[in-house]
Design a protein around this motif. Structure first.
Motif, PDB file in Angstrom:
ATOM      1  N   PHE A  72       0.829  -1.097   0.085  1.00  0.00           N
ATOM      2  CA  PHE A  72       0.106  -0.091  -0.284  1.00  0.00           C
ATOM      3  C   PHE A  72       0.849   1.440  -0.023  1.00  0.00           C
ATOM      4  O   PHE A  72       1.887   1.412   0.715  1.00  0.00           O
ATOM      5  N   HIS A  73       0.547   2.125  -0.912  1.00  0.00           N
ATOM      6  CA  HIS A  73       1.323   3.320  -1.062  1.00  0.00           C
ATOM      7  C   HIS A  73       0.369   4.586  -0.489  1.00  0.00           C
ATOM      8  O   HIS A  73      -0.808   4.921  -1.077  1.00  0.00           O
ATOM      9  N   ASP A  74       0.857   5.069   0.516  1.00  0.00           N
ATOM     10  CA  ASP A  74       0.031   5.996   1.044  1.00  0.00           C
ATOM     11  C   ASP A  74      -0.056   7.565   0.488  1.00  0.00           C
ATOM     12  O   ASP A  74       0.981   8.070   0.312  1.00  0.00           O
ATOM     13  N   ALA A  75      -1.298   7.710   0.071  1.00  0.00           N
ATOM     14  CA  ALA A  75      -1.464   9.031  -0.909  1.00  0.00           C
ATOM     15  C   ALA A  75      -1.561   9.970   0.126  1.00  0.00           C
ATOM     16  O   ALA A  75      -1.295  11.204  -0.668  1.00  0.00           O
ATOM     17  N   HIS A  76      -2.005  10.037   1.166  1.00  0.00           N
ATOM     18  CA  HIS A  76      -1.919  11.100   2.166  1.00  0.00           C
ATOM     19  C   HIS A  76      -2.272  10.621   3.693  1.00  0.00           C
ATOM     20  O   HIS A  76      -3.302  10.152   3.944  1.00  0.00           O
ATOM     21  N   SER A  77      -1.289  10.893   4.318  1.00  0.00           N
ATOM     22  CA  SER A  77      -1.393  10.942   5.899  1.00  0.00           C
ATOM     23  C   SER A  77      -0.342  11.642   6.625  1.00  0.00           C
ATOM     24  O   SER A  77       0.512  12.227   5.611  1.00  0.00           O
ATOM     25  N   HIS A  78      -0.226  11.450   7.769  1.00  0.00           N
ATOM     26  CA  HIS A  78       0.688  12.303   8.679  1.00  0.00           C
ATOM     27  C   HIS A  78       1.490  11.060   9.511  1.00  0.00           C
ATOM     28  O   HIS A  78       1.176  11.066  10.650  1.00  0.00           O
ATOM     29  N   LEU A  79       2.568  10.958   9.003  1.00  0.00           N
ATOM     30  CA  LEU A  79       3.301   9.736   9.743  1.00  0.00           C
ATOM     31  C   LEU A  79       3.517  10.323  11.035  1.00  0.00           C
ATOM     32  O   LEU A  79       3.483   9.774  12.338  1.00  0.00           O
ATOM     33  N   VAL A  80       4.427  11.488  11.121  1.00  0.00           N
ATOM     34  CA  VAL A  80       4.706  12.175  12.352  1.00  0.00           C
ATOM     35  C   VAL A  80       3.839  12.373  13.479  1.00  0.00           C
ATOM     36  O   VAL A  80       3.704  12.217  14.516  1.00  0.00           O
ATOM     37  N   LEU A  81       2.973  13.323  12.815  1.00  0.00           N
ATOM     38  CA  LEU A  81       1.742  13.760  13.689  1.00  0.00           C
ATOM     39  C   LEU A  81       0.968  12.340  14.307  1.00  0.00           C
ATOM     40  O   LEU A  81       0.776  12.268  15.652  1.00  0.00           O
ATOM     41  N   ALA A  82       0.810  11.366  13.513  1.00  0.00           N
ATOM     42  CA  ALA A  82       0.232  10.294  13.919  1.00  0.00           C
ATOM     43  C   ALA A  82       1.011   9.368  15.094  1.00  0.00           C
ATOM     44  O   ALA A  82       0.555   9.020  16.129  1.00  0.00           O
ATOM     45  N   GLY A  83       2.398   9.575  14.807  1.00  0.00           N
ATOM     46  CA  GLY A  83       3.222   8.932  15.943  1.00  0.00           C
ATOM     47  C   GLY A  83       3.285   9.903  17.305  1.00  0.00           C
ATOM     48  O   GLY A  83       3.096   9.482  18.402  1.00  0.00           O
ATOM     49  N   GLU A  84       3.068  11.130  17.062  1.00  0.00           N
ATOM     50  CA  GLU A  84       2.977  11.999  18.421  1.00  0.00           C
ATOM     51  C   GLU A  84       1.532  11.891  19.030  1.00  0.00           C
ATOM     52  O   GLU A  84       1.693  11.615  20.212  1.00  0.00           O
ATOM     53  N   VAL A  85       0.521  11.591  18.256  1.00  0.00           N
ATOM     54  CA  VAL A  85      -0.787  11.495  18.686  1.00  0.00           C
ATOM     55  C   VAL A  85      -0.722  10.248  19.634  1.00  0.00           C
ATOM     56  O   VAL A  85      -1.051  10.256  20.838  1.00  0.00           O
ATOM     57  N   ARG A  86       0.054   9.115  19.058  1.00  0.00           N
ATOM     58  CA  ARG A  86       0.068   7.782  19.504  1.00  0.00           C
ATOM     59  C   ARG A  86       0.938   7.769  20.882  1.00  0.00           C
ATOM     60  O   ARG A  86       0.624   7.340  21.987  1.00  0.00           O
ATOM     61  N   ARG A  87       1.946   8.357  20.979  1.00  0.00           N
ATOM     62  CA  ARG A  87       2.818   8.470  22.127  1.00  0.00           C
ATOM     63  C   ARG A  87       2.630   9.625  23.223  1.00  0.00           C
ATOM     64  O   ARG A  87       2.979   9.515  24.149  1.00  0.00           O
ATOM     65  N   PHE A  88       2.198  10.782  22.615  1.00  0.00           N
ATOM     66  CA  PHE A  88       1.948  12.019  23.624  1.00  0.00           C
ATOM     67  C   PHE A  88       0.785  12.493  23.956  1.00  0.00           C
ATOM     68  O   PHE A  88       0.816  13.500  24.605  1.00  0.00           O
ATOM     69  N   MET A  89      -0.352  11.861  23.305  1.00  0.00           N
ATOM     70  CA  MET A  89      -1.660  12.620  23.407  1.00  0.00           C
ATOM     71  C   MET A  89      -2.632  11.588  23.931  1.00  0.00           C
ATOM     72  O   MET A  89      -2.629  10.368  23.711  1.00  0.00           O
TER      73      MET A  89
END
Ligand code: ZN
Ligand code: ZN
Length: 558
Positions: A72-89
């Motif tokens: 799967f080739h990600d056409a639009h997402s936010h890898l870094v923000l997704a990581g921040e949400v997961r770890r910090f929020m």
């Protein structure tokens, strides 16, 4: 079978057979077997011929009825923000994603987050959806003061286009009674004129984010590493980081260059980062080029339909439950652009003239009008072969706008999961039945022969490419109703939109996106044949993810 181009085919490192190989090539062929060698696909075709490339050291993978598809080739997402949400929020999402059902639940989740973080850290949560809360409104500063009075608290709306903050955060952001409304944003106020804590768009991003203390590098990198592993487990072999700050660019690049990410990354610089790139503030080692690329510059033209900030040509179906008189150019009407049309057009022309590909977020049809007019003018003034601009979301694109996209070579990238997560409310609350049926018009795009992609916009919704593909073929809402029957597309078209077309969108279709000899061996093994039952494709499992011939995720012993 087609050879890879060399006279002598190499001995394969690994061969796959025993299940359908869905190539997503030009002819959409399904074949019997694939051989890979040196990180590339070397042969695709009939089982017997492909197996002839196997030697004594070749790994023979019998799919045993499982299916092989391009990664799967990600056409639009936010890898870094997704990581921040997961770890910090704190997780503030409501069903079907999470479990919060009231403002009280949000306060509780934020309190728990506060209890487990250092005193000097901001308390941040992500994903609340006002229309899914019992109170049917955004949390306000008084609600969030119950989390803490002396530490700043930020609850990010599920669209990421609105923030609700407490009194301390308002104070640190310098927002008070006399603060004027910023263009392209809104400070929501009580009837008596006090800011109530809800900040929209430009009023939220800069003032709030600029005050948050930076996180230690090791924490930031760990968040990205963890999220990349989540993507890989979902079958993603190329991740996008939509809207990348210079800091994020450096972090992603450092991890890629060190070989610490399991997947390839395309980083879309934000406008400020693009300026830094022009000034030569960042250099890319060509040796890392096939793992990390800088893509189109991300511009944001409007907000979010479910935040009432998407910019529509016709009014919203119903005004927001907590609209306050005196909100000015807000919500209750047609949403608004993040910048005046002339400014957007100048920005588009500027970046185009600097040689950048453009990726522009546009949800409402009025915003899409502004974007298309801007692109047309920029391309006419400075013609360039194949500029391939991306229209991110294109949610309310009308037929005449799809025609313009075809003419201008625009690749619309649809957030089709809106039909699942927000479809019921798009119909009943935000847009009314007629417009809701037409959101993310993949059927009309397919009819016109447009190259289009589909995306999850993670962390807006979870990174689940199989649910994404399912959603494009079924268009079922969370309540199970079909939204826009005629906009459904066949499974093969949906798979293409999540693989080959996404590689095309990133100018990578010569080496990624399909299973063809000579391409990089980015592959996914699915638990069964998705073509057998498209209505249940979201129930399939990703069994193995392979990037450049290397297994980066496996549920079984490959
Ligand atoms: Zn967006
Ligand atoms: Zn996005």
């Amino acid at each position: 079978m087609e050879p890879a181009g060399a006279d002598e085919l190499p001995v394969a490192d690994r061969v796959f057979f025993g299940g359908p190989v869905i190539t997503v090539d030009q002819g959409d062929r399904v074949v019997e077997a694939v051989a890979i060698s040196g990180g590339r696909i070397v042969a695709v075709g009939a089982r017997e011929e492909v197996l002839a490339l196997a030697g004594p050291d070749t790994v023979r993978s019998d799919l045993a009825g499982r299916a092989l598809i391009p990664g799967f080739h990600d056409a639009h997402s936010h890898l870094v923000l997704a990581g921040e949400v997961r770890r910090f929020m704190a997780d503030l999402t409501s069903p079907p994603v999470g479990s919060r059902r009231s403002i009280g639940d949000l306060v509780e989740a934020l309190r728990q987050r506060a209890a487990t973080t250092a005193e000097d850290e901001w308390i941040v949560g992500m994903g609340y959806d006002d229309t899914l809360l019992a109170e049917k409104r955004h949390p306000n500063r008084r609600d969030l003061d119950r989390v803490s009075r002396d530490r700043p608290v930020v609850a990010i709306h599920v669209s990421a286009h609105l923030f609700a903050v407490n009194s301390k955060a308002l104070e640190l952001a310098g927002i008070h009674r006399e603060t004027p409304q910023p263009p392209g944003g809104l400070i929501r106020r009580d009837a008596d004129g006090e800011p109530n804590g809800v900040l929209e768009e430009i009023a939220a991003f800069g003032p709030v984010f600029s005050q948050m203390p930076p996180r230690p590098p090791e924490e930031r990198l760990a968040a990205i590493r963890e999220m990349a592993a989540v993507y890989a487990a979902a079958g993603v072999t190329t991740a996008q980081n939509g809207s990348t700050s210079l800091q994020q660019l450096r972090d992603l690049y450092a991890l890629s260059a060190a070989g610490e990410l399991p997947l390839r990354v395309v980083a879309l610089p934000d406008v400020a980062t693009a300026a830094a790139l022009v000034e030569g503030q960042f250099r890319l080692d060509p040796a890392v080029a096939d793992r990390f690329e800088i893509g189109a510059v991300k511009i944001v033209a409007d907000g979010s339909i479910q935040g009432y900030t998407g910019y529509l040509s016709q009014p919203y179906h119903t005004p927001p439950a907590d609209a306050v008189a005196g909100d000015g150019e807000s919500a209750a009407t047609r949403g608004y652009p993040l910048m005046p049309r002339e400014q957007l057009q100048a920005l588009i022309a500027n970046l185009h003239d600097s040689g950048f590909q453009l990726a522009i977020h546009g949800n409402g049809d009025a915003a899409i009008d502004d974007v298309l007019t801007g692109l047309e003018a920029a391309f006419a003034a400075t013609p360039r072969v194949d500029p391939r601009p991306i229209l991110i979301h294109a949610q309310m694109a009308r037929d005449d706008q799809l025609d313009a996209m075809a003419r201008l070579g625009v690749v619309p990238s649809f957030f089709v999961l809106h039909t699942y997560y927000w479809g019921d409310r798009h119909r009943d609350v935000f847009l009314g039945p007629q417009r809701a049926e037409r959101i993310s018009p993949t059927g009309s795009a397919l009819e016109r022969g447009l190259a289009f992609t589909i995306h999850t916009d993670a962390p807006i919704v979870p990174m689940e490419p199989l649910r994404l593909v399912w959603s494009a073929t079924q268009r079922r809402t969370a309540s199970g109703r079909v939204l826009g029957e005629e906009q459904r597309i066949p499974l093969r078209a949906a798979l293409r939109a999540a693989t080959f077309a996404a590689a095309y969108q990133h100018f990578q279709e010569d080496r990624l996106g399909s299973i063809e000899p000579g391409k990089l061996a980015d592959l996914v093994v699915l638990s069964a044949d998705p073509l057998a039952d498209p209505a249940r494709v979201h129930e399939l499992r990703v069994e193995e993810t392979i990037v450049g011939g290397q297994t980066v995720y496996a549920r079984y012993q490959p």
